[in-house]
Structure formats: structure tokens, C-alpha cells
Design a protein around this motif. Structure first.
Motif, mmCIF file in Angstrom:
data_model
loop_
_atom_site.group_PDB
_atom_site.id
_atom_site.type_symbol
_atom_site.label_atom_id
_atom_site.label_comp_id
_atom_site.label_asym_id
_atom_site.label_seq_id
_atom_site.Cartn_x
_atom_site.Cartn_y
_atom_site.Cartn_z
ATOM 1 N N HIS A 27 -67.056 51.489 -61.817
ATOM 2 C CA HIS A 27 -66.038 50.554 -61.374
ATOM 3 C C HIS A 27 -64.908 50.467 -62.391
ATOM 4 C CE1 HIS A 27 -68.810 48.691 -58.278
ATOM 5 N NE2 HIS A 27 -69.560 49.559 -58.914
ATOM 6 N N GLY A 28 -63.834 49.860 -61.981
ATOM 7 C CA GLY A 28 -62.718 49.636 -62.887
ATOM 8 C C GLY A 28 -63.093 48.688 -64.001
ATOM 9 N N VAL A 29 -62.164 48.515 -64.913
ATOM 10 C CA VAL A 29 -62.436 47.692 -66.091
ATOM 11 C C VAL A 29 -62.337 46.209 -65.732
ATOM 12 C CG1 VAL A 29 -61.592 47.079 -68.389
ATOM 13 C CG2 VAL A 29 -61.660 49.484 -67.673
ATOM 14 N N THR A 30 -63.347 45.458 -66.188
ATOM 15 C CA THR A 30 -63.393 44.007 -66.002
ATOM 16 C C THR A 30 -63.176 43.332 -67.348
ATOM 17 O OG1 THR A 30 -64.965 44.128 -64.168
ATOM 18 C CG2 THR A 30 -64.914 42.065 -65.397
ATOM 19 N N ALA A 31 -62.350 42.306 -67.356
ATOM 20 C CA ALA A 31 -62.208 41.478 -68.556
ATOM 21 C C ALA A 31 -62.963 40.182 -68.325
ATOM 22 C CB ALA A 31 -60.739 41.183 -68.842
ATOM 23 N N CYS A 32 -63.968 39.931 -69.164
ATOM 24 C CA CYS A 32 -64.758 38.713 -69.014
ATOM 25 C C CYS A 32 -64.330 37.694 -70.061
ATOM 26 C CB CYS A 32 -66.247 39.006 -69.132
ATOM 27 S SG CYS A 32 -67.229 37.516 -68.827
ATOM 28 N N HIS A 33 -63.999 36.499 -69.552
ATOM 29 C CA HIS A 33 -63.479 35.441 -70.415
ATOM 30 C C HIS A 33 -64.509 34.357 -70.683
ATOM 31 C CE1 HIS A 33 -59.189 36.801 -70.021
ATOM 32 N NE2 HIS A 33 -59.741 37.414 -68.981
ATOM 33 N N CYS A 34 -65.780 34.605 -70.392
ATOM 34 C CA CYS A 34 -66.802 33.581 -70.618
ATOM 35 C C CYS A 34 -66.947 33.315 -72.121
ATOM 36 C CB CYS A 34 -68.127 33.990 -69.986
ATOM 37 S SG CYS A 34 -69.106 35.159 -70.952
ATOM 38 N N GLU A 35 -67.545 32.179 -72.418
ATOM 39 C CA GLU A 35 -67.637 31.790 -73.829
ATOM 40 C C GLU A 35 -68.475 32.789 -74.626
ATOM 41 O OE1 GLU A 35 -68.989 27.811 -74.477
ATOM 42 O OE2 GLU A 35 -68.873 28.011 -76.659
ATOM 43 N N ARG A 112 -59.309 54.866 -65.826
ATOM 44 C CA ARG A 112 -59.748 53.556 -65.338
ATOM 45 C C ARG A 112 -58.844 52.486 -65.908
ATOM 46 N NH1 ARG A 112 -62.699 54.044 -60.834
ATOM 47 N NH2 ARG A 112 -64.200 55.690 -61.105
ATOM 48 N N VAL A 113 -58.445 51.560 -65.049
ATOM 49 C CA VAL A 113 -57.561 50.490 -65.494
ATOM 50 C C VAL A 113 -58.224 49.139 -65.233
ATOM 51 C CG1 VAL A 113 -55.470 51.847 -65.108
ATOM 52 C CG2 VAL A 113 -56.362 50.365 -63.289
ATOM 53 N N LEU A 114 -57.672 48.125 -65.842
ATOM 54 C CA LEU A 114 -58.168 46.768 -65.652
ATOM 55 C C LEU A 114 -57.973 46.348 -64.197
ATOM 56 C CD1 LEU A 114 -59.253 44.362 -67.393
ATOM 57 C CD2 LEU A 114 -56.894 43.567 -67.482
ATOM 58 N N THR A 115 -59.069 45.871 -63.576
ATOM 59 C CA THR A 115 -58.972 45.497 -62.164
ATOM 60 C C THR A 115 -59.247 44.027 -61.912
ATOM 61 O OG1 THR A 115 -61.282 46.105 -61.809
ATOM 62 C CG2 THR A 115 -59.625 47.790 -61.339
ATOM 63 N N ARG A 116 -59.824 43.317 -62.876
ATOM 64 C CA ARG A 116 -60.086 41.900 -62.625
ATOM 65 C C ARG A 116 -60.372 41.156 -63.930
ATOM 66 N NH1 ARG A 116 -66.155 42.273 -59.819
ATOM 67 N NH2 ARG A 116 -67.146 43.276 -61.599
ATOM 68 N N HIS A 117 -60.062 39.868 -63.886
ATOM 69 C CA HIS A 117 -60.435 38.933 -64.951
ATOM 70 C C HIS A 117 -61.498 38.014 -64.372
ATOM 71 C CE1 HIS A 117 -57.035 39.830 -67.650
ATOM 72 N NE2 HIS A 117 -56.290 39.923 -66.560
ATOM 73 N N LYS A 130 -51.331 36.704 -67.576
ATOM 74 C CA LYS A 130 -50.113 36.864 -66.770
ATOM 75 C C LYS A 130 -49.820 38.327 -66.503
ATOM 76 C CE LYS A 130 -47.562 32.656 -67.830
ATOM 77 N NZ LYS A 130 -46.295 32.097 -68.316
ATOM 78 N N ASP A 131 -50.875 39.130 -66.340
ATOM 79 C CA ASP A 131 -50.629 40.560 -66.124
ATOM 80 C C ASP A 131 -50.663 40.952 -64.652
ATOM 81 O OD1 ASP A 131 -53.334 40.289 -65.679
ATOM 82 O OD2 ASP A 131 -53.959 41.552 -67.353
ATOM 83 N N GLY A 132 -50.861 39.975 -63.749
ATOM 84 C CA GLY A 132 -50.851 40.278 -62.328
ATOM 85 C C GLY A 132 -52.162 40.818 -61.777
ATOM 86 N N VAL A 133 -53.139 41.031 -62.638
ATOM 87 C CA VAL A 133 -54.459 41.506 -62.207
ATOM 88 C C VAL A 133 -55.238 40.298 -61.660
ATOM 89 C CG1 VAL A 133 -56.634 42.475 -63.092
ATOM 90 C CG2 VAL A 133 -54.441 43.405 -63.867
ATOM 91 N N PRO A 134 -56.030 40.484 -60.568
ATOM 92 C CA PRO A 134 -56.744 39.342 -59.966
ATOM 93 C C PRO A 134 -57.584 38.542 -60.964
ATOM 94 C CG PRO A 134 -56.887 41.242 -58.521
ATOM 95 C CD PRO A 134 -56.224 41.713 -59.786
#
Ligand code: ZN
Ligand code: ZN
Length: 142
Positions: A27-35, A112-117, A130-134
Motif C-alpha cells: 500500500h501507499g505510505v501512511t503517516a500515523c500521528h498517534c501518541e 510510493r507516495v503518502l496517501t493518508r494521515h 496541510k498537504d492535501g492528503v486525506p
């Protein structure tokens, strides 16, 4: 359907891994912002998600330390340089056969690019997305 192999490693070069899978399985790259991801990585943690069967540590496996961060997940890092490398949700039925590898540790992340936060309800207060990614408050499939 093509098969792709991604390789990566830690900062000091001791640990090298590869992840192989089909277009559909990686899958594409996910950015996880959890603690937990923030504390572990120092910011949000970005990762590439793929099939565990296609994952192997090809060098320095004995240098990988696994930290069990909850009763359902563990995180792998290099014990020499501290690079955050792997996340495995062994306690989640839908994730136990998958693995996440840190996007920043990849040698060849160009396809592969960032696809979600995700888990943005727990994001740090010191930045904005503010990068426009979901953006999802939690895990989008839950
Ligand atoms: Zn290292
Ligand atoms: Zn997280």
C-alpha cells in the motif's frame, strides 16, 4: 499485476531488510500521528504497509530489538543507532499477516507516495497538516 521489491535499512547500516509484494499488496505510505508513533519516532511515523510473507531482514537481524508497545503490536528498531524500522500488529486479526516498514528507511521509495494521515485526533499540537492528503481522526477502516 507486477511484483515490486523494496529495500531499506537503518542509519548505521547494520540492519537491512526487503519487502516484496504485488502492486495490490503493498500500500501507499501512511503517516500515523498517534501518541505512540510520535514518541517512538520523534514526530509522526510514516510507513509502507505490505505482506509479512514478503518481508525479510537480510542483514543484521540480531541487531533488531523489538519493543512491545501494546498487547497487540510491537516495534522494531536498530539497537545501535536507534532507527525506527518496523511495526507489526500481531494482535490485530486483519493486520497480523502484514508488516509496516518505516518510509524514511527505504532505499527506493520513489514509486510510493503518502496517501493518508491517520490517528490525527492524537496529533501533536506543534504542527498542522496541510498537504492535501486525506486526513482521518482514527484508523479509516475501523
Ligand atoms: Zn543501525
Ligand atoms: Zn501510530
Amino acid at each position: 499485476m507486477s511484483t515490486e521489491t523494496y529495500t531499506g535499512g537503518c542509519l548505521c547500516g547494520t540492519v537491512k531488510y526487503e519487502l516484496t509484494g504485488s502492486d495490490a499488496d503493498i500500500h501507499g505510505v501512511t503517516a500515523c500521528h498517534c501518541e505512540q508513533c510520535r514518541r517512538w519516532s520523534g514526530h509522526h511515523w510514516a510507513s509502507l504497509h505490505g505482506p509479512k510473507v514478503g518481508f525479510s531482514i537480510i542483514k543484521g537481524e540480531s541487531n533488531v530489538r523489538w519493543y512491545q508497545s501494546s498487547d497487540k503490536a510491537k516495534r522494531g528498531f536498530c539497537k545501535t543507532c536507534g532507527s525506527t524500522l518496523f511495526w507489526h500488529g500481531f494482535g490485530y486479526p486483519s493486520l497480523k499477516d502484514q508488516i509496516d516498514v518505516s518510509a524514511g528507511s527505504l532505499d527506493n521509495s520513489k514509486t510510493r507516495v503518502l496517501t493518508r494521515h491517520i490517528f490525527c485526533e492524537n496529533k501533536g499540537t506543534y504542527y498542522q497538516i496541510k498537504d492535501g492528503v486525506p486526513v482521518y481522526d482514527r484508523f479509516p477502516d475501523s
